[in-house]
Design a protein around this motif. Structure first.
Motif, short mmCIF file in Angstrom:
data_model
loop_
_atom_site.label_atom_id
_atom_site.label_comp_id
_atom_site.label_asym_id
_atom_site.label_seq_id
_atom_site.Cartn_x
_atom_site.Cartn_y
_atom_site.Cartn_z
N ASP A 1 0.82 -1.22 0.00
CA ASP A 1 0.00 0.00 0.00
C ASP A 1 0.85 1.26 0.00
OD1 ASP A 1 -2.28 -1.56 -0.05
OD2 ASP A 1 -2.79 -1.24 2.06
N ALA A 2 2.04 1.19 0.60
CA ALA A 2 2.92 2.36 0.70
C ALA A 2 3.69 2.65 -0.59
CB ALA A 2 3.91 2.16 1.85
N MET A 3 3.71 1.71 -1.52
CA MET A 3 4.49 1.88 -2.74
C MET A 3 3.78 2.81 -3.74
SD MET A 3 7.08 0.19 -1.88
CE MET A 3 8.00 0.56 -3.34
N THR A 4 4.58 3.51 -4.54
CA THR A 4 4.05 4.27 -5.65
C THR A 4 3.70 3.28 -6.75
OG1 THR A 4 5.44 6.15 -5.09
CG2 THR A 4 4.57 6.07 -7.35
N LYS A 5 2.47 3.39 -7.25
CA LYS A 5 2.00 2.36 -8.18
C LYS A 5 1.31 2.97 -9.40
CE LYS A 5 -0.38 0.57 -4.74
NZ LYS A 5 0.10 1.17 -3.53
N ASN A 6 1.96 3.83 -10.11
CA ASN A 6 1.31 4.39 -11.29
C ASN A 6 1.21 3.36 -12.42
OD1 ASN A 6 0.00 6.46 -12.74
ND2 ASN A 6 1.88 6.80 -13.90
N GLU A 7 2.32 2.68 -12.70
CA GLU A 7 2.34 1.66 -13.76
C GLU A 7 2.84 0.35 -13.16
OE1 GLU A 7 3.25 4.22 -17.74
OE2 GLU A 7 4.97 3.68 -16.48
N LEU A 8 2.11 -0.72 -13.44
CA LEU A 8 2.44 -2.02 -12.86
C LEU A 8 2.32 -3.12 -13.91
CD1 LEU A 8 0.14 -1.87 -9.70
CD2 LEU A 8 2.59 -1.41 -9.77
N TYR A 9 2.99 -4.22 -13.63
CA TYR A 9 2.73 -5.46 -14.33
C TYR A 9 1.96 -6.36 -13.38
CZ TYR A 9 6.18 -4.35 -17.97
OH TYR A 9 6.87 -3.77 -19.00
N VAL A 10 1.07 -7.15 -13.94
CA VAL A 10 0.30 -8.11 -13.16
C VAL A 10 0.29 -9.42 -13.93
CG1 VAL A 10 -1.98 -8.66 -12.22
CG2 VAL A 10 -1.16 -6.29 -12.17
N MET A 11 0.65 -10.49 -13.24
CA MET A 11 0.60 -11.81 -13.89
C MET A 11 0.01 -12.81 -12.92
SD MET A 11 4.60 -12.92 -14.05
CE MET A 11 5.49 -13.44 -12.59
N TYR A 12 -0.56 -13.85 -13.50
CA TYR A 12 -1.15 -14.93 -12.74
C TYR A 12 -0.35 -16.20 -13.02
CZ TYR A 12 -5.33 -12.05 -12.05
OH TYR A 12 -6.20 -11.04 -11.70
N GLN A 13 -0.13 -16.99 -11.98
CA GLN A 13 0.60 -18.24 -12.12
C GLN A 13 -0.04 -19.13 -13.18
OE1 GLN A 13 3.38 -19.07 -9.87
NE2 GLN A 13 3.79 -20.53 -11.49
N ASN A 14 -1.36 -19.16 -13.22
CA ASN A 14 -2.06 -20.09 -14.11
C ASN A 14 -2.43 -19.51 -15.47
OD1 ASN A 14 -1.93 -22.17 -12.17
ND2 ASN A 14 -3.66 -21.27 -11.09
N LEU A 15 -1.90 -18.34 -15.79
CA LEU A 15 -2.05 -17.76 -17.13
C LEU A 15 -0.66 -17.49 -17.68
CD1 LEU A 15 -4.91 -15.10 -16.76
CD2 LEU A 15 -5.02 -17.28 -17.98
N PRO A 16 0.07 -18.53 -18.06
CA PRO A 16 1.49 -18.36 -18.41
C PRO A 16 1.75 -17.60 -19.70
CG PRO A 16 0.77 -20.60 -18.85
CD PRO A 16 -0.38 -19.91 -18.16
N ASP A 17 0.76 -17.36 -20.50
CA ASP A 17 1.01 -16.68 -21.78
C ASP A 17 0.60 -15.22 -21.78
OD1 ASP A 17 1.95 -19.10 -22.82
OD2 ASP A 17 -0.05 -19.72 -23.40
N ILE A 18 0.09 -14.74 -20.64
CA ILE A 18 -0.46 -13.38 -20.60
C ILE A 18 0.08 -12.63 -19.38
CG2 ILE A 18 -2.57 -12.01 -20.37
CD1 ILE A 18 -4.06 -14.30 -21.75
N VAL A 19 0.46 -11.40 -19.59
CA VAL A 19 0.79 -10.46 -18.52
C VAL A 19 -0.05 -9.23 -18.76
CG1 VAL A 19 2.61 -9.02 -17.50
CG2 VAL A 19 3.15 -11.34 -18.27
N PHE A 20 -0.50 -8.62 -17.69
CA PHE A 20 -1.30 -7.40 -17.81
C PHE A 20 -0.46 -6.20 -17.40
CE2 PHE A 20 -4.16 -10.91 -17.00
CZ PHE A 20 -5.09 -10.75 -18.01
#
Length: 172
Positions: A107-126
């Motif tokens: 919560d304390a981190m600056t988070k304007n741009e992030l990557y999000v990935m799921y363990q069970n979606l190995p071909d996609i990153v958001f």
């Protein structure tokens, strides 16, 4: 489009099922509902979500080389790293914050741009843009999700197991 016909058809389908099958229907609908509420929450916060094809970007490999770089292949094999990358934290191979400390650190981190990935979606990153209002509790119903800054300096991981995590790790 008149969606009321879908509701009628769904109700007819449910009515035709034996009671023993209703649990499956419930959990299927619950998964859809939670995904909808998660996405709606992100959009309500103004987050712009882009879908990236992993093979074109190599982001998961960069996550590995950034957050598990000091973990040997032998250790990774022993802790089943390929099954769940977050095992580096649950098996105490990488020092990190856990539980409420992890949530607070995220919560304390600056988070304007992030990557999000799921363990069970190995071909996609958001890619999440305009993500400044995201907080740890936004991910409480997600499973095996890895959130990290675009410079790969920190990561927040929320697992599918209530006794494991969440975890927050920051490169020093």
């Amino acid at each position: 489009m008149d969606f009321s016909m879908y509701r009628q058809e769904i109700n007819q389908m449910i009515d035709s099922l034996p009671d023993g099958e209703l649990g499956k229907v419930y959990w299927s609908v619950e998964v859809i509902r939670r995904k909808y509420l998660f996405t709606k929450n992100m959009l309500d916060k103004g987050v712009v979500i882009l879908t990236l094809l992993e093979k074109e970007h190599g982001i998961m490999g960069l996550w590995d080389s950034s957050f598990a770089k000091n973990i040997s292949d032998e250790t990774k094999s022993k802790i089943h790293y390929n099954q769940y990358k977050w095992h580096i934290f649950s098996y105490k191979k990488q020092e990190c914050f856990e539980k409420e400390e992890a949530r607070n650190a995220f919560d304390a981190m600056t988070k304007n741009e992030l990557y999000v990935m799921y363990q069970n979606l190995p071909d996609i990153v958001f890619e999440y843009n305009n993500a400044t209002d995201i907080v740890a509790s936004d991910f409480d119903y997600e499973q095996d999700i890895y959130i990290f800054d675009m410079n790969f300096t920190w990561t927040y991981v929320y697992t599918h197991e209530s006794m494991c995590g969440p975890y927050f790790y920051k490169n020093v």
